[in-house]
Design a protein around this motif. Structure first.
Motif, PDB file in Angstrom:
ATOM      1  N   LEU A 128      -1.821 -12.885   1.395  1.00 31.31           N
ATOM      2  CA  LEU A 128      -1.889 -11.429   1.576  1.00 31.31           C
ATOM      3  C   LEU A 128      -2.495 -10.778   0.348  1.00 31.31           C
ATOM      4  CD1 LEU A 128       1.715 -10.873   3.000  1.00 31.31           C
ATOM      5  CD2 LEU A 128      -0.407 -10.543   4.252  1.00 31.31           C
ATOM      6  N   VAL A 131      -4.395  -7.376   0.755  1.00 28.31           N
ATOM      7  CA  VAL A 131      -3.496  -6.254   1.064  1.00 28.31           C
ATOM      8  C   VAL A 131      -2.682  -5.890  -0.184  1.00 28.31           C
ATOM      9  CG1 VAL A 131      -1.584  -5.504   2.534  1.00 28.31           C
ATOM     10  CG2 VAL A 131      -3.302  -7.058   3.446  1.00 28.31           C
ATOM     11  N   ARG A 336      -4.851 -11.407  13.006  1.00 28.48           N
ATOM     12  CA  ARG A 336      -4.776 -11.442  11.541  1.00 28.48           C
ATOM     13  C   ARG A 336      -4.754 -10.005  10.985  1.00 28.48           C
ATOM     14  NH1 ARG A 336      -3.240 -13.089   6.665  1.00 28.48           N
ATOM     15  NH2 ARG A 336      -4.773 -12.609   5.079  1.00 28.48           N
ATOM     16  N   LYS A 337      -5.586  -9.134  11.605  1.00 29.94           N
ATOM     17  CA  LYS A 337      -5.596  -7.740  11.147  1.00 29.94           C
ATOM     18  C   LYS A 337      -4.238  -7.081  11.433  1.00 29.94           C
ATOM     19  CE  LYS A 337     -10.498  -6.937  11.370  1.00 29.94           C
ATOM     20  NZ  LYS A 337     -11.522  -6.892  12.421  1.00 29.94           N
ATOM     21  N   GLN A 339      -1.453  -8.584  11.539  1.00 32.74           N
ATOM     22  CA  GLN A 339      -0.523  -9.157  10.556  1.00 32.74           C
ATOM     23  C   GLN A 339      -0.640  -8.412   9.208  1.00 32.74           C
ATOM     24  OE1 GLN A 339      -1.723 -13.002   8.958  1.00 32.74           O
ATOM     25  NE2 GLN A 339       0.291 -13.825   9.512  1.00 32.74           N
ATOM     26  N   GLU A 340      -1.879  -8.133   8.816  1.00 34.34           N
ATOM     27  CA  GLU A 340      -2.077  -7.418   7.551  1.00 34.34           C
ATOM     28  C   GLU A 340      -1.546  -5.985   7.641  1.00 34.34           C
ATOM     29  OE1 GLU A 340      -5.705  -9.854   5.499  1.00 34.34           O
ATOM     30  OE2 GLU A 340      -6.194  -7.919   6.385  1.00 34.34           O
ATOM     31  N   ARG A 344       1.194  -4.146   5.299  1.00 32.38           N
ATOM     32  CA  ARG A 344       0.988  -2.822   4.695  1.00 32.38           C
ATOM     33  C   ARG A 344       2.131  -1.882   5.057  1.00 32.38           C
ATOM     34  NH1 ARG A 344      -4.277  -3.533   6.654  1.00 32.38           N
ATOM     35  NH2 ARG A 344      -5.533  -4.201   4.893  1.00 32.38           N
TER      36      ARG A 344
END
Ligand code: GAL
Length: 442
Positions: A128, A131, A336-337, A339-340, A344
């Motif tokens: 991560l 992020v 994946r986005k 997850q990010e 955040r």
């Protein structure tokens, strides 16, 4: 644009992938046509699915989990709830291992402390770093916390909150009826327990899972041995400390404590024990401040309907348990986005407030405004900062912060066997404790 959101979610549920991708394309075209602002475009452009494994299933904790789900959904993603009931997370970890072994781990899982390193070694975790850099996590988080979230220098997890484990909850009404005084020392604790018992109350509400017994045990270790002895026992696993006279005293106190628990404790979850304090059946519970999620869900007010006291003899110490979500590698770019975005969202100030208000914990962001929090949480934040400065912060053994899962399992075995055997000898238990830890650590 709420209608875009709900339509989108329905299509995401369509079993046929081809239909799904063509409907997604159509939806994207529609979003371009309809939305001119970047606010409209961004949720759809990033839409993915995020599956999250956790064990926040008690009524109070489920409310807290809901705040995270809502935030993820507000970003246009689909939340797939992977809740595995069972306090302390033992069942959840078993299910997670099965999923990981079959090559299908969830996007995120509630994994904590040194276990993060064990999972990192398997090569399954996603980093991560981007992020974290954007969000300035290194500046935002206490350094000890940031370090636990990293594997070989890469962020692989995001911290959610800080729980304090050395709390004693009391029902003031019950105390009054029994003529008992809120205790500040262990002797006073047993004196209060005697009065509660004599007045016909369950003195100590407790369940029967090994982690609950482990929670009592670590509170006694902290009270009798102080933060240094605690660390020597659970972090360094030092032989002289584990087998010494103070540890024998801890087991003796644990045996005594057993006498204040009712006969129906077998199989009881922690939140059911909390409800005994809430409804006036029991006078006290020794539990981390997730117990507060149950008081809050029952509309009980801290300092009025119930009191939280640092566990007797640990007033200056802070036994911490930090919940964190570990991220697994994913192949799908949209997921994946998502997850990010989840990562955040977790450190977002508004989320930190809403989640922790419901969960009973304090924000992991030390810059959090504590004004909206109750008296217990405000004291917790104050004590966390003071203990951090004084070097009296200790990691919870029972909640996977102090040692590997193998060592933790060995301690649970010895403690629970001792707790359930009325004839067990404290001296022998201390010897067994060391032998079990030594075998597990190899
Ligand atoms: C802990 C976890 C808490 C809470 C508790 C009871 O291990 O960190 O968030 O869920 O178990 O299940």
């Amino acid at each position: 644009m709420p209608w875009i959101d709900s339509d989108y979610r329905k299509r995401r549920l369509a079993p046929n992938n081809k239909n799904r991708s063509s409907s997604m394309n159509a939806l994207r075209r529609l979003s371009v046509a309809v939305c001119l602002s970047s606010f409209c475009l961004s949720p759809l452009a990033h839409a993915g699915e995020v599956e999250v494994l956790h064990w926040w299933t008690s009524p109070g904790e489920a409310r807290a989990a809901e705040t995270l789900k809502k935030l993820v959904q507000a970003k246009g993603h689909t939340w797939k709830d992977f809740a595995v009931a069972g306090g302390g997370g033992e069942a959840a970890m078993t299910v997670l291992k099965t999923r990981a072994v079959s090559g299908n781990p969830p996007a995120a899982a509630q994994i904590k402390g040194p276990d993060i390193q064990e999972w990192g070694q398997l090569g399954l975790l996603a980093d991560l770093n981007q992020v974290a850099a954007e969000g300035k996590w290194d500046q935002l988080l206490p350094p000890q916390v940031a370090q636990v979230m990293k594997y070989q220098g890469d962020y692989v997890a995001v911290p959610v909150n800080v729980h304090r484990v050395n709390w004693l909850y009391i029902n003031p009404d019950v105390f009054k009826k029994a003529g008992a005084t809120p205790p500040t020392t262990l002797d006073e604790f047993f004196a209060a327990a005697d009065k509660l018992k004599a007045a016909g109350f369950v003195a100590l509400a407790h369940g029967s899972q090994p982690w609950q017994d482990g929670t009592l045990f670590e509170n006694l270790v902290l009270s009798k041995m102080g933060p240094e002895g605690y660390r020597k026992a659970f972090v360094e696993q030092d032989k002289a400390t584990l087998t010494g006279p103070q540890m024998v005293e801890v087991f003796t106190a644990l045996k005594k404590l057993r006498g204040y628990i009712d006969a129906d404790a077998a199989g009881r979850e922690w939140n059911v024990a909390t409800s005994m304090v809430i409804n006036g059946k029991a006078g006290m519970q020794i539990m981390g401040d997730w117990a507060k999620s149950e008081f809050t869900a029952a509309s009980k007010v801290a300092g009025k309907d119930y009191q939280c006291l640092p566990f007797p003899g640990t007033q200056k110490d802070f036994d911490y348990n930090i919940d964190s979500l570990v991220m697994f590698k994913l192949s799908n770019a949209e997921n994946r986005k998502a997850q990010e975005d989840l990562a955040r969202a977790v450190l977002d100030p508004a989320f930190q407030k809403d989640f922790n208000l419901a969960k009973g914990s304090i924000p992991v962001r030390l810059d959090a405004d504590m004004a909206p929090f109750d008296a217990c949480a405000q004291q917790s934040m104050k004590d966390f900062k003071a203990a951090s400065a004084a070097g009296t912060l200790v990691p919870s053994m029972a909640h996977s912060m102090a040692a590997s899962s193998y060592v933790q399992g060995a301690i649970f075995d010895v403690v629970t066997n001792f707790f359930n055997d009325a004839s067990a000898d404290p001296q022998k238990a201390a010897q067994q404790l060391y032998a079990a830890i030594e075998a597990a650590a190899q």
